[in-house]
Design a protein around this motif. Structure first.
Motif, mmCIF file in Angstrom:
data_model
loop_
_atom_site.group_PDB
_atom_site.id
_atom_site.type_symbol
_atom_site.label_atom_id
_atom_site.label_comp_id
_atom_site.label_asym_id
_atom_site.label_seq_id
_atom_site.Cartn_x
_atom_site.Cartn_y
_atom_site.Cartn_z
ATOM 1 N N ALA A 142 -0.309 3.432 19.618
ATOM 2 C CA ALA A 142 -0.228 4.884 19.408
ATOM 3 C C ALA A 142 1.240 5.274 19.253
ATOM 4 O O ALA A 142 1.600 6.081 18.384
ATOM 5 C CB ALA A 142 -0.856 5.615 20.590
ATOM 6 N N TRP A 143 2.083 4.660 20.063
ATOM 7 C CA TRP A 143 3.517 4.972 20.007
ATOM 8 C C TRP A 143 4.104 4.566 18.652
ATOM 9 O O TRP A 143 4.846 5.318 18.034
ATOM 10 C CB TRP A 143 4.233 4.244 21.167
ATOM 11 C CG TRP A 143 5.672 4.601 21.252
ATOM 12 C CD1 TRP A 143 6.219 5.686 21.869
ATOM 13 C CD2 TRP A 143 6.757 3.888 20.642
ATOM 14 N NE1 TRP A 143 7.574 5.699 21.701
ATOM 15 C CE2 TRP A 143 7.927 4.612 20.945
ATOM 16 C CE3 TRP A 143 6.856 2.735 19.879
ATOM 17 C CZ2 TRP A 143 9.195 4.193 20.524
ATOM 18 C CZ3 TRP A 143 8.106 2.319 19.444
ATOM 19 C CH2 TRP A 143 9.257 3.040 19.762
ATOM 20 N N ILE A 144 3.735 3.358 18.185
ATOM 21 C CA ILE A 144 4.246 2.878 16.895
ATOM 22 C C ILE A 144 3.838 3.842 15.776
ATOM 23 O O ILE A 144 4.649 4.224 14.940
ATOM 24 C CB ILE A 144 3.741 1.442 16.592
ATOM 25 C CG1 ILE A 144 4.425 0.442 17.526
ATOM 26 C CG2 ILE A 144 3.997 1.062 15.125
ATOM 27 C CD1 ILE A 144 3.931 -0.987 17.410
ATOM 28 N N ASP A 149 5.208 8.717 11.969
ATOM 29 C CA ASP A 149 5.158 10.154 11.691
ATOM 30 C C ASP A 149 6.554 10.733 11.603
ATOM 31 O O ASP A 149 6.824 11.647 10.851
ATOM 32 C CB ASP A 149 4.439 10.872 12.843
ATOM 33 C CG ASP A 149 2.960 10.952 12.597
ATOM 34 O OD1 ASP A 149 2.537 10.506 11.529
ATOM 35 O OD2 ASP A 149 2.240 11.451 13.498
ATOM 36 N N LYS A 150 7.427 10.149 12.441
ATOM 37 C CA LYS A 150 8.790 10.700 12.479
ATOM 38 C C LYS A 150 9.642 10.109 11.375
ATOM 39 O O LYS A 150 10.857 10.107 11.469
ATOM 40 C CB LYS A 150 9.393 10.415 13.848
ATOM 41 C CG LYS A 150 8.694 11.173 14.953
ATOM 42 C CD LYS A 150 9.327 10.881 16.289
ATOM 43 C CE LYS A 150 8.464 11.452 17.415
ATOM 44 N NZ LYS A 150 8.636 10.713 18.648
ATOM 45 N N LEU A 202 -6.849 6.736 13.402
ATOM 46 C CA LEU A 202 -6.415 5.489 14.021
ATOM 47 C C LEU A 202 -5.469 5.789 15.186
ATOM 48 O O LEU A 202 -5.611 5.248 16.280
ATOM 49 C CB LEU A 202 -5.725 4.589 12.982
ATOM 50 C CG LEU A 202 -5.349 3.205 13.474
ATOM 51 C CD1 LEU A 202 -6.591 2.395 13.858
ATOM 52 C CD2 LEU A 202 -4.548 2.433 12.407
ATOM 53 N N LYS A 203 -4.540 6.683 14.951
ATOM 54 C CA LYS A 203 -3.590 7.043 16.000
ATOM 55 C C LYS A 203 -4.323 7.678 17.195
ATOM 56 O O LYS A 203 -4.094 7.340 18.342
ATOM 57 C CB LYS A 203 -2.537 8.011 15.440
ATOM 58 C CG LYS A 203 -1.325 8.124 16.335
ATOM 59 C CD LYS A 203 -0.281 9.020 15.739
ATOM 60 C CE LYS A 203 -0.518 10.410 16.264
ATOM 61 N NZ LYS A 203 0.172 11.482 15.661
ATOM 62 N N ALA A 213 0.837 -1.209 0.000
ATOM 63 C CA ALA A 213 0.000 0.000 0.000
ATOM 64 C C ALA A 213 0.871 1.258 0.000
ATOM 65 O O ALA A 213 2.059 1.203 0.324
ATOM 66 C CB ALA A 213 -0.914 -0.024 1.214
ATOM 67 N N GLU A 214 0.256 2.370 -0.402
ATOM 68 C CA GLU A 214 1.036 3.597 -0.558
ATOM 69 C C GLU A 214 1.086 4.449 0.696
ATOM 70 O O GLU A 214 1.986 5.260 0.868
ATOM 71 C CB GLU A 214 0.449 4.416 -1.707
ATOM 72 C CG GLU A 214 0.934 3.894 -3.037
ATOM 73 C CD GLU A 214 0.215 4.510 -4.200
ATOM 74 O OE1 GLU A 214 -0.604 5.427 -3.988
ATOM 75 O OE2 GLU A 214 0.487 4.054 -5.332
ATOM 76 N N SER A 215 0.095 4.290 1.528
ATOM 77 C CA SER A 215 0.053 5.124 2.733
ATOM 78 C C SER A 215 -0.739 4.362 3.790
ATOM 79 O O SER A 215 -1.348 3.327 3.485
ATOM 80 C CB SER A 215 -0.681 6.430 2.419
ATOM 81 O OG SER A 215 -2.007 6.109 2.018
ATOM 82 N N ILE A 216 -0.764 4.892 5.000
ATOM 83 C CA ILE A 216 -1.536 4.224 6.060
ATOM 84 C C ILE A 216 -3.028 4.280 5.723
ATOM 85 O O ILE A 216 -3.747 3.304 5.918
ATOM 86 C CB ILE A 216 -1.211 4.823 7.445
ATOM 87 C CG1 ILE A 216 0.260 4.501 7.784
ATOM 88 C CG2 ILE A 216 -2.164 4.293 8.508
ATOM 89 C CD1 ILE A 216 0.736 4.926 9.145
ATOM 90 N N ASP A 217 -3.467 5.387 5.154
ATOM 91 C CA ASP A 217 -4.875 5.478 4.738
ATOM 92 C C ASP A 217 -5.202 4.379 3.730
ATOM 93 O O ASP A 217 -6.236 3.712 3.830
ATOM 94 C CB ASP A 217 -5.146 6.834 4.074
ATOM 95 C CG ASP A 217 -5.461 7.886 5.124
ATOM 96 O OD1 ASP A 217 -4.688 7.961 6.095
ATOM 97 O OD2 ASP A 217 -6.476 8.590 4.975
#
Ligand code: CTP
Ligand code: MG
Length: 550
Positions: A482-484, A489-490, A417-418, A159-163
């Motif tokens: 949430a941490w993952i 993001d980073k 999700l986060k 997939a290309e993104s988390i979405d």
């Protein structure tokens, strides 16, 4: 020329085709959606024109269809495998089913004896077995099970993104058109058996088979509706006279339910073609008969006197249809919970999928601006004809989806999700109850670890079964997740890397995605303790909130 339904030449249809009026993802947001009752009515009518046929697996598809269409035009058909090879064939007219049935024989067994029961579940035999047919003429099967986890990880990593990952997950796990048909057909076949005792009864599917949140492989919840029998066929004003049926009376509604289910359970066990492993669980809060329908592969739970559950399925259908993000998020959370053994197919102290769905709905009501309306606001939109009181509970809400204004919220699935994990990783479960009627936390009325108010029977907690340790496991995993996602993001593992990333990383056992998680977690824990101390110092009211990772 055998298949004269316009535009529906009897050919296999792809699983791309979407369930009737069902809420789907993406651009279909703009398509007006059908009411729950309309969808159910159409599906039921379709199922009544359908037969299930056990076939030899080297069947010639074209000849098979030609043979069947002697009884009338075929609208749709498909094949699938489940302990055998089966065809689902929907005729254009109901008469064709009768015609086919009138030609069928009751088998003559040499060692055993058949109980003659003429159902719409048939067996096709080839008179001449030696005729091998070329492979390309053999019928193709439609898949009724979810993908393997290996396949899923592959798909997610591409997939290309988390979405995109959340949409992919939804697409691979949602019920296919064929699976939806098979579910309604199974109910219809069971209805024929129940109708032998209770003519005019209706078996309705409820729960995840119809609420838009069903995953391939989920159980089939059925509701034996005897209310249709109670209603008179015709209303006549006959002056001073009123005619009633002579009936047997029992001391309570519960006893009536138990007696009815007991007798239906016996029928399924003794005469129900393909019904195996029948268990009567009559002392449960909601008495039920559990069995497996071997030919469809469904694990079935049959209840009666349970119309509130049907109403809550309708409510979830509305929530699932209002915004395309809802189903994507619910599917991911359900898969995440399953992957970490937070949910189980065995009943116990675990969180259920139903509770998780209500938690997601609640979370989406809490966004700013809200993504989903509260149940109270759906009630205030209701017309006089929507009014519904069941067992003294007000179950009124607007049923026409077009009358509900879409949300102005444009948050991405990745963010949601986060935020979901953060929200519930820090939720004050010790004192607050989740309430989708009002869309805000309420004080917990009792000491159960997790309190989620039943939307219609408001004195009930839908997650009463959940233990403190299971809740803690949920909270810990939510925080880890949430941490993952924050690491993503980073700019940590990205779509180009070979390592599982995004949603795929969340579905791995704790620590597997990020081996260094435990070290980082320790640092995080100390930050958490610092945060806690700070909040105590500032005599904050809610120390269990907002101390994690901030
Ligand atoms: N239900 C309820 N209260 C509960 C449990 C269930 O009202 N404590 C109703 C809900 O309408 C739910 C339905 O019964 O959707 C079926 O329950 P269940 O099979 O446990 O949940 P599903 O939503 O069908 O999810 P799953 O895919 O896990 O079967
Ligand atoms: Mg279910």
């Amino acid at each position: 020329r055998h298949f004269s339904c316009p535009g529906t030449v009897a050919a296999n249809f792809g699983s791309e085709e979407q369930p009737l009026g069902g809420a789907q993802t993406g651009s279909e947001d703009k398509i007006p959606k059908k009411r729950f009752s309309e969808v159910q009515k159409e599906r039921r009518e379709q199922a009544q024109r359908t037969v299930l046929i056990h076939c030899p697996n080297n069947i010639n598809e074209k000849k098979f269809l030609k043979y069947l269409s002697q009884h009338g035009p075929i609208n749709k058909h498909f094949f699938y495998e489940s302990f055998g090879f089966y065809a689902v064939v929907e005729f254009c007219q109901k008469d064709s089913v009768n015609s086919l049935q009138s030609e069928a024989l009751t088998p003559n067994m040499s060692t055993e004896s058949a109980i003659p029961f003429k159902s719409r579940f048939l067996n096709l035999k080839l008179k001449n077995l030696s005729n091998k047919i070329p492979e390309q003429l053999c019928a193709q099967t439609s898949n009724q099970s979810p993908p393997s986890s290996k396949k899923l990880f592959e798909l997610l990593n591409y997939a290309e993104s988390i979405d995109d990952q959340l949409h992919t997950l939804l697409k691979t796990f949602q019920l296919t058109e064929e699976n939806v048909r098979l579910r309604h057909l199974t109910c219809s076949l069971i209805e024929d058996i129940a109708a032998a005792y209770f003519p005019g009864c209706v078996i309705r599917p409820f729960g995840s088979s119809v609420n838009t949140f069903g995953k391939l492989g989920c159980d089939l919840d059925m509701f034996l509706d005897l209310d249709e029998i109670r209603k008179p066929d015709v209303h006549k004003n006959a002056g001073n006279f009123l005619m009633e049926f002579q009936v047997k009376n029992v001391p309570s509604e519960r006893i009536a339910t138990q007696k009815i289910l007991s007798v239906i359970g016996e029928c399924l066990d003794n005469f129900g073609p393909g019904c195996v492993g029948v268990q009567k669980i009559l002392n449960a809060r909601c008495p039920l008969v559990r069995f497996s329908h071997q030919a469809s592969g469904f694990q079935c739970d049959l209840t009666t006197n349970n119309s509130i559950a049907l109403k809550s399925s309708e409510l979830l259908y509305i929530y699932g249809s209002l915004d395309s993000r809802v189903r994507a998020l619910v599917f991911s959370v359900r898969c995440w919970a399953r992957a970490h053994s937070l949910t189980s197919s065995i009943p116990g102290a675990w969180i259920t999928n139903f509770s998780l769905t209500v938690m997601v709905i609640f979370f989406l009501q809490r966004r700013s601006p809200p993504i989903l309306p509260t149940l109270d606001s759906l009630k205030s939109l209701a017309d006089a004809e929507d009014r519904c009181i069941l067992d003294g509970n007000n179950c009124t809400f607007i049923r026409d989806l077009c009358k509900i204004k879409p949300s102005g919220n444009t948050e991405t699935l990745e963010l949601l999700l986060k935020e979901f994990f953060e929200y519930f990783g820090n939720f004050a479960f010790n004192k607050n109850s989740i309430n989708i009627r009002q869309g805000r936390e309420q004080n917990k009325p009792d000491s159960s670890p997790l309190h989620i108010q039943n939307p219609f029977e408001t004195s009930l907690n839908i997650s009463k079964n959940v233990s403190q340790s299971q809740l803690q496991k949920f909270v810990d995993l939510a925080r880890d997740s949430a941490w993952i996602l924050e690491q993503e993001d980073k700019g940590q593992p990205s779509p180009s890397s070979k390592q599982p990333w995004g949603l795929a990383a969340l579905l791995l056992p704790p620590g597997a995605a990020y081996p260094s998680l435990s070290k980082k977690k320790k640092k995080l824990m100390s930050e958490k303790v610092k945060g806690l101390l700070a909040s105590i110092k500032s005599s904050s009211t809610d120390i269990s909130k907002d101390t994690y990772g901030k």
